[in-house]
Design a protein around this motif. Sequence first.
Motif, PDB file in Angstrom:
ATOM      1  N   LEU A 155      34.894  46.465   3.519  1.00  0.00           N
ATOM      2  CA  LEU A 155      35.063  47.654   4.358  1.00  0.00           C
ATOM      3  C   LEU A 155      33.739  48.035   5.001  1.00  0.00           C
ATOM      4  O   LEU A 155      33.647  48.284   6.198  1.00  0.00           O
ATOM      5  N   MET A 166      33.630  47.174   8.829  1.00  0.00           N
ATOM      6  CA  MET A 166      34.238  48.310   9.507  1.00  0.00           C
ATOM      7  C   MET A 166      33.313  49.516   9.616  1.00  0.00           C
ATOM      8  O   MET A 166      33.503  50.353  10.483  1.00  0.00           O
ATOM      9  N   ILE A 184      37.740  50.123  15.318  1.00  0.00           N
ATOM     10  CA  ILE A 184      38.942  50.258  16.151  1.00  0.00           C
ATOM     11  C   ILE A 184      38.687  49.640  17.517  1.00  0.00           C
ATOM     12  O   ILE A 184      39.521  48.917  18.068  1.00  0.00           O
ATOM     13  N   LEU A 224      40.215  43.125   7.191  1.00  0.00           N
ATOM     14  CA  LEU A 224      41.395  43.693   6.538  1.00  0.00           C
ATOM     15  C   LEU A 224      41.939  42.740   5.480  1.00  0.00           C
ATOM     16  O   LEU A 224      42.354  43.172   4.412  1.00  0.00           O
ATOM     17  N   ARG A 225      41.891  41.462   5.787  1.00  0.00           N
ATOM     18  CA  ARG A 225      42.435  40.528   4.811  1.00  0.00           C
ATOM     19  C   ARG A 225      41.550  40.477   3.557  1.00  0.00           C
ATOM     20  O   ARG A 225      42.056  40.453   2.436  1.00  0.00           O
ATOM     21  N   LYS A 272      39.588  42.915   2.478  1.00  0.00           N
ATOM     22  CA  LYS A 272      39.831  44.193   1.810  1.00  0.00           C
ATOM     23  C   LYS A 272      41.111  44.128   0.993  1.00  0.00           C
ATOM     24  O   LYS A 272      41.181  44.568  -0.145  1.00  0.00           O
ATOM     25  N   LYS A 273      42.115  43.563   1.612  1.00  0.00           N
ATOM     26  CA  LYS A 273      43.422  43.528   0.969  1.00  0.00           C
ATOM     27  C   LYS A 273      43.371  42.706  -0.318  1.00  0.00           C
ATOM     28  O   LYS A 273      44.009  43.047  -1.309  1.00  0.00           O
ATOM     29  N   ASN A 319      62.232  52.222  10.854  1.00  0.00           N
ATOM     30  CA  ASN A 319      61.951  51.444  12.049  1.00  0.00           C
ATOM     31  C   ASN A 319      60.576  50.826  11.882  1.00  0.00           C
ATOM     32  O   ASN A 319      59.807  51.225  11.017  1.00  0.00           O
ATOM     33  N   LEU A 321      56.743  49.233  13.449  1.00  0.00           N
ATOM     34  CA  LEU A 321      55.675  49.763  14.290  1.00  0.00           C
ATOM     35  C   LEU A 321      55.887  49.484  15.763  1.00  0.00           C
ATOM     36  O   LEU A 321      55.535  50.283  16.614  1.00  0.00           O
ATOM     37  N   MET A 378      47.542  53.720  27.480  1.00  0.00           N
ATOM     38  CA  MET A 378      46.632  54.206  26.427  1.00  0.00           C
ATOM     39  C   MET A 378      46.603  55.725  26.415  1.00  0.00           C
ATOM     40  O   MET A 378      46.765  56.361  25.390  1.00  0.00           O
ATOM     41  N   LEU A 404      43.108  53.347   5.837  1.00  0.00           N
ATOM     42  CA  LEU A 404      42.392  52.084   6.053  1.00  0.00           C
ATOM     43  C   LEU A 404      42.903  50.994   5.115  1.00  0.00           C
ATOM     44  O   LEU A 404      42.716  49.812   5.359  1.00  0.00           O
ATOM     45  N   GLU A 413      46.386  47.613   5.206  1.00  0.00           N
ATOM     46  CA  GLU A 413      45.828  46.443   5.888  1.00  0.00           C
ATOM     47  C   GLU A 413      46.837  45.761   6.800  1.00  0.00           C
ATOM     48  O   GLU A 413      46.489  45.296   7.877  1.00  0.00           O
ATOM     49  N   ASP A 414      48.087  45.732   6.360  1.00  0.00           N
ATOM     50  CA  ASP A 414      49.071  45.009   7.165  1.00  0.00           C
ATOM     51  C   ASP A 414      49.533  45.819   8.372  1.00  0.00           C
ATOM     52  O   ASP A 414      50.022  45.266   9.338  1.00  0.00           O
ATOM     53  N   GLU A 415      49.400  47.109   8.273  1.00  0.00           N
ATOM     54  CA  GLU A 415      49.971  47.947   9.322  1.00  0.00           C
ATOM     55  C   GLU A 415      48.922  48.555  10.244  1.00  0.00           C
ATOM     56  O   GLU A 415      49.244  49.038  11.327  1.00  0.00           O
ATOM     57  N   LEU A 416      47.656  48.529   9.815  1.00  0.00           N
ATOM     58  CA  LEU A 416      46.643  49.310  10.513  1.00  0.00           C
ATOM     59  C   LEU A 416      46.544  48.960  11.996  1.00  0.00           C
ATOM     60  O   LEU A 416      46.570  49.841  12.857  1.00  0.00           O
ATOM     61  N   LEU A 417      46.475  47.684  12.302  1.00  0.00           N
ATOM     62  CA  LEU A 417      46.317  47.316  13.706  1.00  0.00           C
ATOM     63  C   LEU A 417      47.554  47.729  14.501  1.00  0.00           C
ATOM     64  O   LEU A 417      47.446  48.171  15.649  1.00  0.00           O
ATOM     65  N   GLY A 418      48.706  47.608  13.872  1.00  0.00           N
ATOM     66  CA  GLY A 418      49.938  48.059  14.522  1.00  0.00           C
ATOM     67  C   GLY A 418      49.901  49.554  14.794  1.00  0.00           C
ATOM     68  O   GLY A 418      50.263  50.016  15.881  1.00  0.00           O
ATOM     69  N   ILE A 419      49.449  50.308  13.817  1.00  0.00           N
ATOM     70  CA  ILE A 419      49.364  51.764  13.996  1.00  0.00           C
ATOM     71  C   ILE A 419      48.401  52.082  15.135  1.00  0.00           C
ATOM     72  O   ILE A 419      48.677  52.909  15.997  1.00  0.00           O
ATOM     73  N   LEU A 420      47.280  51.365  15.144  1.00  0.00           N
ATOM     74  CA  LEU A 420      46.291  51.633  16.185  1.00  0.00           C
ATOM     75  C   LEU A 420      46.837  51.307  17.581  1.00  0.00           C
ATOM     76  O   LEU A 420      46.337  51.803  18.579  1.00  0.00           O
ATOM     77  N   ARG A 430      49.829  52.143  18.418  1.00  0.00           N
ATOM     78  CA  ARG A 430      50.811  53.179  18.749  1.00  0.00           C
ATOM     79  C   ARG A 430      50.201  54.556  18.910  1.00  0.00           C
ATOM     80  O   ARG A 430      50.847  55.472  19.396  1.00  0.00           O
ATOM     81  N   ILE A 438      43.321  57.282  17.887  1.00  0.00           N
ATOM     82  CA  ILE A 438      42.603  58.012  16.847  1.00  0.00           C
ATOM     83  C   ILE A 438      41.648  58.969  17.551  1.00  0.00           C
ATOM     84  O   ILE A 438      40.712  58.534  18.228  1.00  0.00           O
ATOM     85  N   LEU A 484      55.309  56.682  11.219  1.00  0.00           N
ATOM     86  CA  LEU A 484      56.372  56.111  12.043  1.00  0.00           C
ATOM     87  C   LEU A 484      57.454  57.140  12.331  1.00  0.00           C
ATOM     88  O   LEU A 484      57.973  57.224  13.439  1.00  0.00           O
TER      89      LEU A 484
END
Lengths: 432, 370, 256, 284
Positions: free
Chosen positions: A110, A114, A127, A141-142, A144-145, B282, B284, C1, C23, C26-33, C35, C38, C150
């Motif tokens: 992290l 980041m 970001i 991210l990977r 970190k995960k 749903n 993302l 944007m 943060l 990990e699997d969703e963060l980029l997807g959230i960003l 939508r 920040i 979501l």
Amino acid sequence: MADETRTIKTDYLARVEGEGGMLIRLKGNAIEEVKLNIFEPPRFFEAFLRGRYFTEAPDITARICGICPVAYQTAAINSMESICGVKVEDQIRQLRRLLYCGEWIESHALHIYMLHAPDFLGYPSAIEIAKDAPEVVETALRLKKIGNHIMTVVGGREIHPINVKVGGFYKAPSKAELEAMVPDLEWALETSLETVKWANTLDFPDFEMDYEFAALDAGGVYPIEGGERFVSNRGLDIPIDEFYEHVVEEHVKHANALQGHLKERGSFLVGPLARYALWYDLLSDEARGAAEGVGLGKVVKNPFKSIIVRSVELVEACVEALRIIREYEQPAEPAIEVKPKAGAACGASEAPRGTLCHRYEIDANGIILDATITPPTAQNQPQIEADLRGFVGQFMDLPNEELTLRCEQAIRNYDPCISCATHFLTLEIERG
Amino acid sequence: MRAVLAPEALEAIVEVLRRRDWRVVAPTVRDKAIVYGEIASAAELPVGWKDVQAPGSYRLERRGDEARFGYAVGPQSWKRELLAPSVRLLQIERANGSFKVAKKAAETARTAFFGVRPCEVAAIKIQDRVLIGGPYADEDYLERRKNSFIIAVNCGEPAENCFCASMGTGPKAEDGYDLVLTEILDGSHRFLAEAGTDEGAELLAELPQQPAEEADTAAAEKVTDTARERMGITLDRSDVHELLLANLEHERYDDVAKRCLACTNCTLACPTCFCTTVDDANDLSGGAGERIREWDSCFTAQYSEMHGGGTRRSLQSRYRQWLIHKLATWNDQFDTQGCVGCGRCITWCPVGIDIREEVVAIRVTQEAKS
Amino acid sequence: MADLPTIAIWKFSSCDGCQLTLLDCEDELLGILGRVQIAYFPEATRAEIEGPWDVSLVEGSVTTPEEAERIKEIREKSGLVVAIGACATAGGIQALRNWANVKEFASIVYAHPEYLETLETSTPHSDHIDIDLELQGCPISKAQLVDALLAVLSGRRPNVPTSAVCVECKRRQTPCVQVLGTPCLGPVTQAGCGAICPSFARGCYGCFGPKETPNTVSLAKRWSEMGASEDQLLRAFRTFNGYKPAFREESARHGG
Amino acid sequence: MAQTLTETAGSLEAMTPVPYAVAAKRQDTYDTWTLELEPQNGAPIVPGPGQFNMLYAFGVGEVPISNAGHFETEERLVHTIRAVGAVTKALCAAEVGTVIGVRGPFGNTWPIEDAKGKDVVIVAGGIGLPPLRPAIYHVLKYREDYGRFVLLYGARTPSDLLFLDEVKSWQRDYDVDLDLTVDAGDTDWKGKVGLVTKLIPPAQFDADDARGFIVGPEIMMKFVAQELMNRDLPAKSIYVSMERTMRCGVGLCGHCQIGPTLVCRDGAVYTWDEVENLIAVKEL
Ligand SMILES: Cc1cc2nc3c(=O)[nH]c(=O)nc-3n(C[C@H](O)[C@H](O)[C@H](O)COP(=O)(O)OP(=O)(O)OC[C@H]3O[C@@H](n4cnc5c(N)ncnc54)[C@H](O)[C@@H]3O)c2cc1C
Ligand code: SF4
Ligand code: SF4
Ligand code: SF4
């Protein structure tokens, strides 16, 4: 120009954990004031730990910091087990180290990618990096995960793990559960090795400080989940129980945290740079090889290069995690029973950011009478201010905006954890 | 078809089933309890264990013999295999202005349930009635049910909270199985096996066996007779329907509400309780949705919530809903009883509320009144 | 944007764990960003977008005069305010001060308590402003956070169960530890964590706070029957969510 | 054993939403919209009067909504929806062309055949009118087959009254004894103010040979049924439509129980005689 007053100021430091700001006042070429403001509100952990049961300390102190809860849990446990005079078997200790490796991997990944990298790459945050170079963020991210996953499997969850207790664990994972993580960890190891190389390509200001490096001495292994002694490169070498006889703390007006000094010499440094400098020889072949590969040297005095050292420690954590899993045998009992005994003792562990020391006093019924917690950031705070002084002195000519950024970066070098820094104490010290 | 099996033949059962691609799920010891899990060998059965049950309490103890089925039912039921705790019912994708619905790929793993107690056989029959016996059927349940093979085991050792004899569902299974075993421990440890279906007979034919003599049949009969006697009748179901419906506002519900945690354990441990909820989610991208069905319980507030408030807010009303459903209104709704007397709701209630006692408490005042 | 909804993440008195949860997605963060924008998230970025914001996530409790003011401002400038975590929804562990004398507390920890500006109490945001959604938990659940984001983005109702941890415990088929002899707060604690503790053979310690209609009296009685002391009961209810009324009242029944 | 199961099993199709497009949309009141839906593929669902469909808003959720249109001839499904929560809001926000999911039709129907030759008394409260509309349409279409037709409609405020123009046209064109009231009027409201129960005593119908249909909040239905019984209409001749939370709509999820009955399967239409004692029990 000569007498002009300049103020370099960041009200709210970003990409650090917790709430702090920075203020530097220059008059001409003279530095008038350097302050790391800590306005993170105090939460009084040491006070409300009094009266709680000794087995609660790991769960409660985890809540000091969401980024390094394992560090708190482990230090608390080390202290309690020391008071009660129990020693856990090696398998349990290895499991703790594994859990802790998870935290190191998560926290270092992290910070490297980041929190710290954006400074070097010229972005406000990961970001924005994600927009131009998503693979960098995906890697982070990977990694970190994978760290988080270790904490979930061993600890139950990544933030405030629930499986850790005085005497061991509530439930020990099976060998199969741990082995399932091996492929991921092998990837993580490869990636950390790449990370070291990548970190080495970043641009570092020419800046060195002459630190007193301090870290735990874990008796022949790289210090992570504990250590019996606290040592430095300038001759400090004390049993951990004497920590507070040497580290004194001061409450300064601009910080809701107490600043730690070595009684003998003033500011000192804990954390990756210190561990690395003191215990270079104990690093695994892979980690040492990675450092050598980029010509890092055995001691790193440029705090900006802490990002490389952190990457080397990332390698170390992956190597260790893999080793522990390979050697793991599920213990017959996940914990030994610990009966309270009246007494006091210190316990410490190496948080990703540096040595974390706890001291408790409990009564025969297991009730906590007194608690003292000294997180790494508190110890480093005077040193951070010293770095800033040194840095500003050397780079005074930079325009304000750039200087501010650079100063912020100088603070982020430490991966400071301000939420942690706001809890520690003095009572005994003043008496002592 | 009927035969006598030696204890070692249980291994053959597992072997034959696995060879024929059945996943074998059976009782096994885990986390200090006897749970149902996939086994690869009959050695994984809880050999020599018994369970000591009381309201809100469960402990394992050694028996001192080598019994394979010397315990009653544990925390789980076969519901976990048939009406799974969580199922993705649908995957829904947007496709040029409309959407496409992909059903969840039906569970294809053929599963043999090894060690199903008579009360559990009865419970499966009840769920069949509710979930696939009406005008509309639950597809996921049906698929799993079609892919199941049932080896029942009659009971010789009822636990403290068992009352299947009261409910007419045990301790001997009458039908609803492919194969049924009775474990006989009178000196020579053996099993009487009887096939209930052609598939069961096929399996039995492959096992090492002895012919069943009359003495074996009698010994097996004695096993379940003794169990029945030991249990006695602890819940009188003859008039319970009328009793409960005539006492919907009985003060006993205030009393039980002081104890009931509305934690849902009784319903979720119960092998017949079938309530589920669905959550639509749903993703993302906004392009896909899915519908997840999960176990639900009439003890939660959200269960009966409508816009503007819940129907059953008080703990009184939630306990009453459960009690009358189990013992009375279930019959009205599905023409079958809702309780099989397995005792799980009593053992696995964290505060040990006993359905039988609650009925007795209501009955007592009723009798006093009349 | 520019059209993406803005999200601001605010820290009050806390350990940062709940915002770290974001943060940790990990699997969703980029997807959230992809939508949202920040707008404010100092733990992750130096960049800032001025308010008003569509959604504010607030972590941490109110423990200083400044925080009591700041949350009002955030409320005014935010479409939705989502309180995340035990601190924000219950006052957090630091609410233990609410039963003590803060001056005394401060002097235990700090040499110069006069430098500190702090309130007598640590309180949830709902004591100060209207909250649109609360996610309980110390820390919050990743899945609930993603689901809530979501849901907010798509006008769906967040799937936040108000039922007991036991529901999740049973769904994951963990044999009940309380029935096996280990006292468990699961029956009065709100689901959301996935019933982690019982799956590690440990009783739930209530980090997700009270469920709806928690019958703490009955559970406490059972704990006593199982051998728990009054002190133990007091501490059990007075931890991370100790200031939430249901737990607060129960702890008071056991002294203090 | 497996084979026998398949033979006995009921229909499997009921759980999959079928895509329907919004073909027309009308705002009825400040919080209520009527959607007309056309199937995207296959033959349209033809719900009976009193039946309901489960409507699915993509990714948001699914809720039961009554059939509110003609049920015999209509190609389109008609649903009138009040936006009260997440799903109903999403449905009401659906634009023409939006595709939503439909499962159904479920539940039973108003006894319109049985009511032939009899007086029909319909009492609706607020959003209770749409579920009655198919029955109303039927009676109007076969007006001569029925006796008197009394329609009593009440709402909280004038702005909550639905389809007012249409309702008045029924009165004009079909010999309907229409009476309207609101709980609280406003300056423009010239009609009656008061609870809908007050409209019952003066209504003209032959209690010996009439059927009453009521839809509204439970408490309203209770008082209306009481008033009708006061007028000697037997409980067996009074029909109400019940509402409970539903997840599946087909009797599998358990949510809609009221004592011995499952609303989705045995209702939503009940005789008052069937539910009176159930409703009387608090929180049943
Ligand atoms: C047979 C039947 C027919 C109906 N017909 C109509 C109609 O024609 N027009 C109309 O506007 N409304 C009708 N309703 C009510 C409508 O279903 C609810 O308003 C709707 O479910 C609310 O969901 P929501 O997500 O918008 O609200 P929320 O309050 O967000 O819903 C929360 C959850 O509770 C459940 N729920 C809430 N209220 C109800 C309710 N009243 N009934 C069942 N479940 C509920 C929903 O399933 C939802 O998941 C009918 C209900 C039933 C049972
Ligand atoms: S109600 Fe209780 S005894 Fe009856 S079947 Fe369910 S769990 Fe078993
Ligand atoms: S272990 Fe705890 S949470 Fe799980 S069912 Fe038992 S009481 Fe509930
Ligand atoms: S089981 Fe209880 S204490 Fe454990 S994580 Fe879940 S809510 Fe928190």
